[in-house]
Design a protein around this motif. Sequence first.
Motif, short mmCIF file in Angstrom:
data_model
loop_
_atom_site.label_atom_id
_atom_site.label_comp_id
_atom_site.label_asym_id
_atom_site.label_seq_id
_atom_site.Cartn_x
_atom_site.Cartn_y
_atom_site.Cartn_z
N PRO A 1 34.81 34.63 41.82
CA PRO A 1 35.37 35.98 41.64
C PRO A 1 35.98 36.52 42.93
N GLY A 2 36.55 37.72 42.84
CA GLY A 2 37.06 38.40 44.02
C GLY A 2 38.52 38.15 44.33
N GLY A 3 39.24 37.55 43.37
CA GLY A 3 40.67 37.30 43.58
C GLY A 3 41.52 38.13 42.64
N GLN B 1 41.85 46.33 24.10
CA GLN B 1 41.29 45.14 24.75
C GLN B 1 41.49 43.91 23.85
N LEU B 2 41.94 42.83 24.41
CA LEU B 2 42.13 41.57 23.69
C LEU B 2 41.05 40.58 24.11
N PRO B 3 40.70 39.60 23.31
CA PRO B 3 41.23 39.31 21.97
C PRO B 3 40.65 40.23 20.90
N HIS C 1 50.56 35.03 26.41
CA HIS C 1 51.41 36.23 26.42
C HIS C 1 51.00 37.21 27.50
N ILE C 2 49.72 37.17 27.92
CA ILE C 2 49.29 38.18 28.88
C ILE C 2 49.32 37.73 30.34
N VAL C 3 49.40 36.43 30.58
CA VAL C 3 49.47 35.97 31.97
C VAL C 3 50.60 34.97 32.23
N GLY D 1 41.00 38.93 39.41
CA GLY D 1 40.28 39.83 38.51
C GLY D 1 40.28 41.29 38.98
N PRO D 2 39.79 41.57 40.19
CA PRO D 2 39.79 42.96 40.65
C PRO D 2 41.20 43.54 40.79
N MET D 3 42.19 42.70 41.08
CA MET D 3 43.57 43.17 41.17
C MET D 3 44.08 43.65 39.82
N1 GUE Z 1 44.45 44.46 26.67
C1 GUE Z 1 43.89 43.71 27.62
N2 GUE Z 1 44.26 43.88 28.91
C2 GUE Z 1 43.69 43.13 29.90
O1 GUE Z 1 44.05 43.30 31.09
C3 GUE Z 1 42.68 42.17 29.56
C4 GUE Z 1 42.34 42.05 28.21
N3 GUE Z 1 42.95 42.80 27.26
N4 GUE Z 1 41.40 41.15 27.82
C5 GUE Z 1 40.69 40.31 28.77
C6 GUE Z 1 41.47 40.10 30.05
C7 GUE Z 1 40.59 39.71 31.21
N5 GUE Z 1 40.69 40.80 32.17
C8 GUE Z 1 39.93 40.87 33.35
C9 GUE Z 1 39.81 42.03 34.10
C10 GUE Z 1 39.00 42.08 35.23
C11 GUE Z 1 38.30 40.98 35.66
C12 GUE Z 1 37.41 41.08 36.84
O2 GUE Z 1 37.21 42.14 37.40
N6 GUE Z 1 36.82 39.97 37.31
C13 GUE Z 1 35.90 39.95 38.44
C14 GUE Z 1 34.51 39.50 38.03
C15 GUE Z 1 34.04 39.98 36.67
C16 GUE Z 1 32.78 39.28 36.18
O3 GUE Z 1 31.80 39.19 36.96
O4 GUE Z 1 32.76 38.83 35.01
C17 GUE Z 1 36.40 38.98 39.48
O5 GUE Z 1 37.18 38.08 39.14
O6 GUE Z 1 36.00 39.11 40.65
C18 GUE Z 1 38.43 39.81 34.93
C19 GUE Z 1 39.25 39.77 33.81
C20 GUE Z 1 41.52 41.75 31.67
N7 GUE Z 1 42.03 41.39 30.49
#
Ligand code: GUE
Length: 295
Positions: A268-270, A96-98, A167-169, A272-274
Amino acid sequence: MEILDGKKVSEDIKNEIAAEVQKMKDNGEKVPHLAAIIVGNDGASLTYVGSKVKACERVGFESTLIKMPNTTSETELLKKIKELNADDNIDGFIVQLPLPKQIDTQEVLMAIDPNKDVDGFHPENFGKMALDMTTFIPATPFGILELLERYGVETQGKHTVVIGRSHIVGRPMSILMGRKGFPGNSTVTLTHSYTKNISQITTQADIIITALGVPNYLKAEMVKDDAVVIDVGITRVSDDSTEKGYRITGDVDFENVSKKASFITPVPGGVGPMTIAMLLKNTLLAREQKRLKMR
Ligand SMILES: Nc1nc(=O)c2c([nH]1)NC[C@@H]1CN(c3ccc(C(=O)N[C@@H](CCC(=O)O)C(=O)O)cc3)C=[N+]21
């Protein structure tokens, strides 16, 4: 205007994955096993990793969460990564980053076995992605491609403007939208903090992908009529009226931009869950020792 409903589509994908897992079980095969390493106790990071573990349970994957203290040295983290690389029971894992500042992120990402790198962050996988080869596609960009595809959003010949070069998006997204194939074949402009006159660029965009982390950054005046707007921003803002004391908000002034857009992702709901659904997808592919290529 149509909402690109990441929550719903991610549920569909999880159902598809769960059906594949059930087939594996019926055949007496080992189910996919995802591990995640988290260093430190950042609240948002813990929430995301928690969601990933929950999603594994939901589709029938095995999962392992490895929590390491904030004071972990790079050497200790690299040792843990080597263990996971060697563990035949683990099909894929993410760090997990950062990461805390004493740890060099690139060194860590390079230590992950590319065959288990379900985030697609290893330089070998990132390079393959840029060269149109089959590989693990980073989960957030992959989720955006999947949303565009499932809603039949045309990308070929369109002008895609990506805001942010992380780098990640942002960086992988800019590469993927310009690749040969579908979704792809787009003309891409990658913008960042040194970009001048950004509104002049965004108002030319057929598709805008914002990955900045600045709430309400993208205003209606910056968007042309019928643009497709993808909001990757997720910022926690304190809000005492909510149960958790905060709510999350994207980079887009949704109320006003949604009046102009043809398609738009909510936060939320876009996206992030994808992201979570596509991490599961990559783990399934790792178990099957497959990689994805664009069609
Ligand atoms: N090695 C690594 N891989 C990642 O893929 C990675 C990471 N590090 N570090 C952080 C970011 C961020 N990320 C998210 C994942 C799910 C939601 C998500 O499910 N969001 C929900 C709401 C979540 C909430 O309520 O906080 C939504 O947008 O509906 C958001 C952000 C993955 N990341």
